[in-house]
Write a protein that holds these residues in place. Structure first.
Motif, PDB file in Angstrom:
ATOM      1  N   TRP A 109      -0.310  -2.644   0.189  1.00 37.40           N
ATOM      2  CA  TRP A 109      -1.489  -3.413   0.200  1.00 37.40           C
ATOM      3  C   TRP A 109      -2.166  -3.259   1.489  1.00 37.40           C
ATOM      4  N   ASP A 110      -1.339  -3.083   2.507  1.00 36.07           N
ATOM      5  CA  ASP A 110      -1.814  -2.774   3.878  1.00 36.07           C
ATOM      6  C   ASP A 110      -2.558  -1.462   3.847  1.00 36.07           C
ATOM      7  N   ILE A 111      -2.161  -0.452   3.070  1.00 37.33           N
ATOM      8  CA  ILE A 111      -2.998   0.934   3.012  1.00 37.33           C
ATOM      9  C   ILE A 111      -4.275   0.711   2.466  1.00 37.33           C
ATOM     10  N   VAL A 112      -4.185  -0.116   1.374  1.00 37.76           N
ATOM     11  CA  VAL A 112      -5.671  -0.382   0.719  1.00 37.76           C
ATOM     12  C   VAL A 112      -6.684  -1.141   1.369  1.00 37.76           C
ATOM     13  N   VAL A 113      -6.014  -2.134   2.105  1.00 42.96           N
ATOM     14  CA  VAL A 113      -6.886  -2.974   3.035  1.00 42.96           C
ATOM     15  C   VAL A 113      -7.335  -2.094   4.152  1.00 42.96           C
ATOM     16  N   GLU A 114      -6.809  -1.291   4.661  1.00 45.62           N
ATOM     17  CA  GLU A 114      -6.814  -0.479   5.835  1.00 45.62           C
ATOM     18  C   GLU A 114      -8.378   0.463   5.476  1.00 45.62           C
ATOM     19  N   ASP A 115      -7.664   1.264   4.135  1.00 41.40           N
ATOM     20  CA  ASP A 115      -8.581   2.107   3.882  1.00 41.40           C
ATOM     21  C   ASP A 115     -10.296   1.574   3.222  1.00 41.40           C
ATOM     22  N   LEU A 116     -10.068   0.297   2.833  1.00 45.44           N
ATOM     23  CA  LEU A 116     -11.265  -0.319   2.381  1.00 45.44           C
ATOM     24  C   LEU A 116     -12.255  -0.531   3.666  1.00 45.44           C
ATOM     25  N   THR A 117     -11.489  -0.934   4.714  1.00 44.75           N
ATOM     26  CA  THR A 117     -12.013  -1.208   5.925  1.00 44.75           C
ATOM     27  C   THR A 117     -12.729   0.070   6.757  1.00 44.75           C
ATOM     28  N   ASN A 118     -11.877   1.310   6.534  1.00 46.27           N
ATOM     29  CA  ASN A 118     -12.484   2.418   7.007  1.00 46.27           C
ATOM     30  C   ASN A 118     -13.642   2.876   6.138  1.00 46.27           C
ATOM     31  N   ARG A 119     -13.706   2.734   4.698  1.00 46.94           N
ATOM     32  CA  ARG A 119     -14.995   2.934   4.195  1.00 46.94           C
ATOM     33  C   ARG A 119     -16.151   2.399   4.370  1.00 46.94           C
ATOM     34  N   ASN A 120     -16.214   1.627   5.298  1.00 45.18           N
ATOM     35  CA  ASN A 120     -17.476   0.851   5.876  1.00 45.18           C
ATOM     36  C   ASN A 120     -18.172   0.085   4.967  1.00 45.18           C
ATOM     37  N   SER A 121     -17.953  -0.186   3.792  1.00 44.05           N
ATOM     38  CA  SER A 121     -18.543  -1.077   2.535  1.00 44.05           C
ATOM     39  C   SER A 121     -19.794  -0.369   2.303  1.00 44.05           C
ATOM     40  N   PRO A 122     -19.877   0.885   1.722  1.00 42.80           N
ATOM     41  CA  PRO A 122     -21.254   1.428   1.416  1.00 42.80           C
ATOM     42  C   PRO A 122     -22.119   0.615   0.303  1.00 42.80           C
ATOM     43  N   LEU A 123     -20.988  -0.109  -0.550  1.00 44.77           N
ATOM     44  CA  LEU A 123     -21.771  -0.616  -1.798  1.00 44.77           C
ATOM     45  C   LEU A 123     -21.946  -2.206  -1.471  1.00 44.77           C
ATOM     46  N   ASN A 124     -21.473  -2.733  -0.344  1.00 44.69           N
ATOM     47  CA  ASN A 124     -21.483  -4.074  -0.073  1.00 44.69           C
ATOM     48  C   ASN A 124     -20.849  -5.035  -0.855  1.00 44.69           C
ATOM     49  N   ARG A 125     -19.772  -4.543  -1.916  1.00 45.84           N
ATOM     50  CA  ARG A 125     -19.366  -5.581  -3.078  1.00 45.84           C
ATOM     51  C   ARG A 125     -17.870  -5.716  -2.771  1.00 45.84           C
ATOM     52  N   LEU A 126     -17.862  -7.055  -2.973  1.00 41.43           N
ATOM     53  CA  LEU A 126     -16.536  -8.054  -2.684  1.00 41.43           C
ATOM     54  C   LEU A 126     -15.514  -7.555  -3.622  1.00 41.43           C
ATOM     55  N   VAL A 127     -14.123  -7.298  -3.104  1.00 36.71           N
ATOM     56  CA  VAL A 127     -13.113  -7.238  -4.029  1.00 36.71           C
ATOM     57  C   VAL A 127     -12.004  -7.835  -3.562  1.00 36.71           C
ATOM     58  N   HIS A 128     -11.365  -8.580  -4.541  1.00 33.06           N
ATOM     59  CA  HIS A 128     -10.121  -9.132  -4.054  1.00 33.06           C
ATOM     60  C   HIS A 128      -8.897  -8.213  -4.199  1.00 33.06           C
ATOM     61  N   ILE A 129      -8.017  -8.688  -3.089  1.00 30.48           N
ATOM     62  CA  ILE A 129      -6.998  -7.632  -3.005  1.00 30.48           C
ATOM     63  C   ILE A 129      -5.486  -8.439  -2.846  1.00 30.48           C
ATOM     64  N   ILE A 130      -5.037  -8.127  -3.970  1.00 31.94           N
ATOM     65  CA  ILE A 130      -3.692  -9.067  -3.997  1.00 31.94           C
ATOM     66  C   ILE A 130      -2.357  -8.220  -4.157  1.00 31.94           C
ATOM     67  N   ASN A 131      -1.223  -8.625  -3.438  1.00 30.71           N
ATOM     68  CA  ASN A 131      -0.110  -7.842  -3.430  1.00 30.71           C
ATOM     69  C   ASN A 131       0.737  -8.744  -4.314  1.00 30.71           C
ATOM     70  N   VAL A 132       1.395  -8.218  -5.167  1.00 28.44           N
ATOM     71  CA  VAL A 132       2.635  -9.021  -5.964  1.00 28.44           C
ATOM     72  C   VAL A 132       3.631  -8.259  -5.786  1.00 28.44           C
ATOM     73  N   ASP A 133       4.720  -8.612  -4.904  1.00 31.61           N
ATOM     74  CA  ASP A 133       5.873  -7.723  -4.571  1.00 31.61           C
ATOM     75  C   ASP A 133       6.825  -7.960  -5.621  1.00 31.61           C
ATOM     76  N   ILE A 134       7.168  -6.386  -5.961  1.00 30.69           N
ATOM     77  CA  ILE A 134       8.031  -6.280  -7.102  1.00 30.69           C
ATOM     78  C   ILE A 134       8.845  -5.191  -6.784  1.00 30.69           C
ATOM     79  N   LYS A 135       9.975  -5.354  -6.869  1.00 31.33           N
ATOM     80  CA  LYS A 135      11.228  -4.570  -6.621  1.00 31.33           C
ATOM     81  C   LYS A 135      11.010  -3.358  -7.575  1.00 31.33           C
ATOM     82  N   ASP A 136      11.387  -1.977  -7.055  1.00 27.56           N
ATOM     83  CA  ASP A 136      11.121  -0.928  -7.834  1.00 27.56           C
ATOM     84  C   ASP A 136      12.105  -0.486  -8.594  1.00 27.56           C
ATOM     85  N   ASN A 137      12.510  -1.292  -9.762  1.00 22.32           N
ATOM     86  CA  ASN A 137      13.267  -1.086 -10.732  1.00 22.32           C
ATOM     87  C   ASN A 137      12.703  -1.432 -12.283  1.00 22.32           C
TER      88      ASN A 137
END
Length: 202
Positions: A109-137
């Motif tokens: 989630w942190d990586i996605v949020v940071e990456d979108l910030t770094n892209r500087n919103s070229p399309l100016n289109r809102l997106v909801h970023i939701i993390n659902v914490d799931i154990k890896d099994n």
């Protein structure tokens, strides 16, 4: 990939990504993972590679079963940071953008949020970023996949309600404004799946 599977089986247009520098799968010991490239190494190649190395080990730890499922869903794992947003795709995401991004680990989630910030919103289109914490099994993935599907259903229902109320005057912002309310109701139904939410821009 479990969430990708259940969403696609319910006819949602869905794409899935990893966020690391490479695909790392457990190996014979913790210091010897199996490492594959994103975007170019197919799930079929990974499956055959592990089957040749040690079929008994990788059957026992579930990797061959997971890769067999994955290769029926899509060709190869893709990396989020390499995704060319706005470019049409063949998997139902015709305009190359999505309304909601769901991650299954806070680090992703942190990586996605940071990456979108770094892209500087070229399309100016809102997106909801939701993390659902799931154990890896496998067991937790099944529960998480069902929870994510229910969240998608609840968000879609809210969008349908807003469209019906507004008719030809519908604007997406009315649905965006209901996302926190929908998430709160969803969290009551799935208290074992902690969630984070923010917005970003493509």
């Amino acid at each position: 990939m479990e969430a990708h599977l259940v969403l696609s089986l319910s006819q949602y247009p869905v794409i899935s990504f990893g966020t690391g520098s490479a695909v790392r799968l457990p190996g014979p010991s913790i210091d010897k993972p199996n490492i594959y490239s994103f975007n170019t190494t197919t799930y079929d190649e990974m499956y055959n590679s592990l089957k040749e190395k040690d079929p008994r080990l990788y059957h026992a730890n579930g990797l061959l079963g997971m890769l067999d499922r994955n290769r029926r869903i899509k060709g190869c794992p893709e990396r989020w940071q390499d995704w060319r947003v706005g470019v049409p795709r063949k998997d139902g995401v015709e305009d190359g953008v999505v309304d909601v991004v769901v991650t299954c680990e806070e680090r992703c989630w942190d990586i996605v949020v940071e990456d979108l910030t770094n892209r500087n919103s070229p399309l100016n289109r809102l997106v909801h970023i939701i993390n659902v914490d799931i154990k890896d099994n496998h067991e937790e993935a099944l529960v998480g996949g069902k929870g994510i599907l229910e969240l998608a259903n609840m968000l879609s229902e809210a969008a349908r309600d807003e469209r019906e109320k507004a008719g030809p005057n519908f604007v997406r912002e009315t649905v965006d404004g209901r996302v926190p309310e929908v998430l709160a109701k969803w969290q009551e139904r799935f208290p074992g799946l902690p969630a984070l939410w923010t917005v970003g821009y493509f």
